[in-house]
Design a protein around this motif. Structure first.
Motif, mmCIF file in Angstrom:
data_model
loop_
_atom_site.group_PDB
_atom_site.id
_atom_site.type_symbol
_atom_site.label_atom_id
_atom_site.label_comp_id
_atom_site.label_asym_id
_atom_site.label_seq_id
_atom_site.Cartn_x
_atom_site.Cartn_y
_atom_site.Cartn_z
ATOM 1 N N ALA A 175 0.830 -1.209 0.000
ATOM 2 C CA ALA A 175 0.000 0.000 0.000
ATOM 3 C C ALA A 175 0.863 1.257 0.000
ATOM 4 C CB ALA A 175 -0.914 -0.005 1.214
ATOM 5 N N PRO A 176 0.543 2.235 -0.829
ATOM 6 C CA PRO A 176 1.283 3.505 -0.809
ATOM 7 C C PRO A 176 0.978 4.279 0.469
ATOM 8 C CG PRO A 176 -0.604 3.674 -2.264
ATOM 9 C CD PRO A 176 -0.533 2.237 -1.839
ATOM 10 N N PHE A 177 1.862 5.212 0.806
ATOM 11 C CA PHE A 177 1.653 5.979 2.032
ATOM 12 C C PHE A 177 2.228 7.378 1.882
ATOM 13 C CE2 PHE A 177 5.436 3.352 2.384
ATOM 14 C CZ PHE A 177 6.414 4.191 2.888
ATOM 15 N N VAL A 178 1.752 8.270 2.745
ATOM 16 C CA VAL A 178 2.217 9.649 2.773
ATOM 17 C C VAL A 178 2.825 9.916 4.139
ATOM 18 C CG1 VAL A 178 1.584 12.085 2.523
ATOM 19 C CG2 VAL A 178 0.380 10.331 1.186
ATOM 20 N N VAL A 179 4.065 10.389 4.160
ATOM 21 C CA VAL A 179 4.777 10.671 5.404
ATOM 22 C C VAL A 179 4.808 12.178 5.622
ATOM 23 C CG1 VAL A 179 6.966 10.453 6.644
ATOM 24 C CG2 VAL A 179 6.217 8.630 5.094
ATOM 25 N N TYR A 180 4.494 12.606 6.850
ATOM 26 C CA TYR A 180 4.531 14.023 7.198
ATOM 27 C C TYR A 180 5.760 14.281 8.065
ATOM 28 C CZ TYR A 180 -0.101 14.008 5.245
ATOM 29 O OH TYR A 180 -1.154 13.862 4.379
ATOM 30 N N HIS A 181 6.784 14.866 7.439
ATOM 31 C CA HIS A 181 8.047 15.092 8.137
ATOM 32 C C HIS A 181 7.973 16.296 9.072
ATOM 33 C CE1 HIS A 181 10.271 12.037 5.905
ATOM 34 N NE2 HIS A 181 9.555 12.406 4.856
ATOM 35 N N SER A 182 6.982 17.139 8.877
ATOM 36 C CA SER A 182 6.699 18.248 9.771
ATOM 37 C C SER A 182 5.241 18.621 9.563
ATOM 38 C CB SER A 182 7.621 19.434 9.489
ATOM 39 O OG SER A 182 7.477 20.434 10.477
ATOM 40 N N GLU A 183 4.731 19.517 10.377
ATOM 41 C CA GLU A 183 3.314 19.863 10.323
ATOM 42 C C GLU A 183 2.935 20.445 8.969
ATOM 43 O OE1 GLU A 183 0.064 22.788 12.552
ATOM 44 O OE2 GLU A 183 2.170 22.810 13.154
ATOM 45 N N VAL A 184 1.763 20.020 8.476
ATOM 46 C CA VAL A 184 1.173 20.603 7.274
ATOM 47 C C VAL A 184 -0.154 21.232 7.693
ATOM 48 C CG1 VAL A 184 0.199 20.172 4.993
ATOM 49 C CG2 VAL A 184 2.278 18.973 5.708
ATOM 50 N N SER A 185 -0.268 22.543 7.510
ATOM 51 C CA SER A 185 -1.467 23.277 7.900
ATOM 52 C C SER A 185 -1.626 24.462 6.962
ATOM 53 C CB SER A 185 -1.346 23.758 9.350
ATOM 54 O OG SER A 185 -0.310 24.725 9.461
ATOM 55 N N GLN A 186 -2.492 25.397 7.317
ATOM 56 C CA GLN A 186 -2.648 26.596 6.504
ATOM 57 C C GLN A 186 -1.419 27.489 6.584
ATOM 58 O OE1 GLN A 186 -6.321 28.186 8.087
ATOM 59 N NE2 GLN A 186 -7.533 27.241 6.465
ATOM 60 N N GLU A 187 -0.641 27.335 7.662
ATOM 61 C CA GLU A 187 0.540 28.175 7.852
ATOM 62 C C GLU A 187 1.854 27.421 7.692
ATOM 63 O OE1 GLU A 187 -1.860 27.980 10.380
ATOM 64 O OE2 GLU A 187 -2.976 29.723 9.645
ATOM 65 N N SER A 188 1.837 26.101 7.840
ATOM 66 C CA SER A 188 3.062 25.301 7.810
ATOM 67 C C SER A 188 3.023 24.350 6.614
ATOM 68 C CB SER A 188 3.197 24.499 9.111
ATOM 69 O OG SER A 188 4.366 23.725 9.113
ATOM 70 N N ASP A 189 4.174 24.256 5.904
ATOM 71 C CA ASP A 189 4.180 23.502 4.641
ATOM 72 C C ASP A 189 5.013 22.230 4.678
ATOM 73 O OD1 ASP A 189 6.692 24.612 4.717
ATOM 74 O OD2 ASP A 189 6.598 25.541 2.736
ATOM 75 N N GLY A 190 5.088 21.599 5.833
ATOM 76 C CA GLY A 190 5.704 20.273 5.903
ATOM 77 C C GLY A 190 7.215 20.264 5.970
ATOM 78 N N PRO A 191 7.837 19.421 5.153
ATOM 79 C CA PRO A 191 7.335 18.799 3.915
ATOM 80 C C PRO A 191 6.573 17.499 4.145
ATOM 81 C CG PRO A 191 9.632 18.229 4.207
ATOM 82 C CD PRO A 191 9.285 19.163 5.330
ATOM 83 N N ALA A 192 5.835 17.120 3.096
ATOM 84 C CA ALA A 192 5.183 15.814 3.037
ATOM 85 C C ALA A 192 5.864 14.992 1.955
ATOM 86 C CB ALA A 192 3.703 15.969 2.718
ATOM 87 N N GLU A 193 5.764 13.658 2.086
ATOM 88 C CA GLU A 193 6.428 12.752 1.147
ATOM 89 C C GLU A 193 5.471 11.639 0.745
ATOM 90 O OE1 GLU A 193 10.482 9.966 0.932
ATOM 91 O OE2 GLU A 193 9.598 10.519 2.861
ATOM 92 N N VAL A 194 5.211 11.519 -0.541
ATOM 93 C CA VAL A 194 4.395 10.422 -1.084
ATOM 94 C C VAL A 194 5.317 9.269 -1.436
ATOM 95 C CG1 VAL A 194 2.856 9.692 -2.932
ATOM 96 C CG2 VAL A 194 2.614 11.978 -1.939
ATOM 97 N N CYS A 195 4.967 8.063 -0.962
ATOM 98 C CA CYS A 195 5.818 6.878 -1.165
ATOM 99 C C CYS A 195 4.996 5.731 -1.757
ATOM 100 C CB CYS A 195 6.420 6.414 0.159
ATOM 101 S SG CYS A 195 7.437 7.652 0.993
#
Length: 292
Positions: A175-195
């Protein structure tokens, strides 16, 4: 006026007929949604033709659905040349609305229960378990992204990596997954990682070296995950945050430790799933206090 002036309708009469204000008609003219048939060059007064009534009433109906003007323009542009496509566009818009409402309805139930003191709802709604997940090789793409951009970016990236895995890397291994290396919100942009896990690690590395364009290949270690399963409706923000909170609470209550960034594991066919179908595991890697 030009020839055929007997067919023209003044803006006041037209506005009353289609139940729109003159102000709204002027706005729709500026946006190109409903330009008048004739504008008096001296007075600037607008006139319309009877055949424009249906277009105007369609715009009114679409706005009653709270459809954004940009999407109204898409539907109206399709009306004259492809009615079925216009109808399909309305259906797609409403499907998105229903999915959002399902998530909001679940969030309202959750908040009402929390606010009136029924704290047990957290454990009742979310059942947290653990699973040992083997290591794997993944195609991955990492990006700084705000929460409003997240759904479209995840969907597009998963489609892209799935296609590469199927065509170049022996297929999708898990199954694919998405990892959040830091907060993602309206003010914070992660990063996020699609795997996306792949079957052929060597082929994946060779493909990335030739054509990666931001896509990398890495080894994802074996992990023990604490997770709770959620429906398609519950994936929407902000409802999904309650699932993460439930897993965090479960981890704390059992004196475990978070051993890596949180993630979403997408195990079901998103396009085929309905709002109440399970599609995603919200998870944290965990270890015992004395573990590695």
């Amino acid at each position: 006026m030009d020839a055929g002036e007997d067919e023209l309708i003044s803006i006041g009469v037209f506005a009353a007929r289609v139940r729109l204000s003159a102000k709204a008609l002027r706005l729709y003219d500026r946006l190109g949604l409903l330009p008048p048939a004739y504008v008096d060059p001296v007075s600037g007064y607008r006139y319309y033709r009877p055949e424009q009534v249906e277009r105007a009433r369609t715009i009114v109906h679409l706005r009653h659905l709270d459809m954004p003007l940009a999407e109204v323009a898409e539907v109206v542009a399709l009306m004259g040349r492809d009615g079925p496509a216009a109808a399909e566009r309305v259906g797609a818009y409403w499907a998105d609305v229903e999915a959002r409402l399902a998530g909001q309805r679940a969030l309202v139930d959750f908040l009402r229960a929390r606010l009136d003191g029924r704290t047990s709802l957290m454990s009742e709604r979310y059942t947290t378990e653990t699973a040992d997940v083997p290591g794997c090789t993944v195609l991955s793409l990492k990006r700084h992204v705000l929460v409003g951009e997240l759904p479209a970016w995840i969907g597009t990236t998963l489609d892209r990596l799935h296609a590469v895995a199927a065509e170049e890397c022996g297929g999708v291994a898990a199954a694919p997954f998405v990892v959040y290396h830091s907060e993602v919100s309206q003010e914070s942009d992660g990063p996020a990682e699609v795997c996306v896990p792949v079957r052929d690690a060597r082929a994946a590395r060779e493909w990335a070296a030739r054509h990666g364009n931001g896509v990398g290949v890495r080894e994802e270690p074996a992990r023990r995950l604490a997770y709770t399963r959620i429906t398609k409706a519950e994936v929407a923000q902000p409802m999904i945050l309650n699932a993460f909170e439930a897993v965090e609470r479960w981890i704390t209550e059992r004196d475990l430790r978070v051993a890596g960034p949180c993630r979403e594991v997408y195990f079901a066919d998103w396009a085929a799933a309905g709002p109440t179908d399970p599609v995603c595991d919200v998870a944290y890697p965990v270890r015992t206090p004395s573990g590695p």
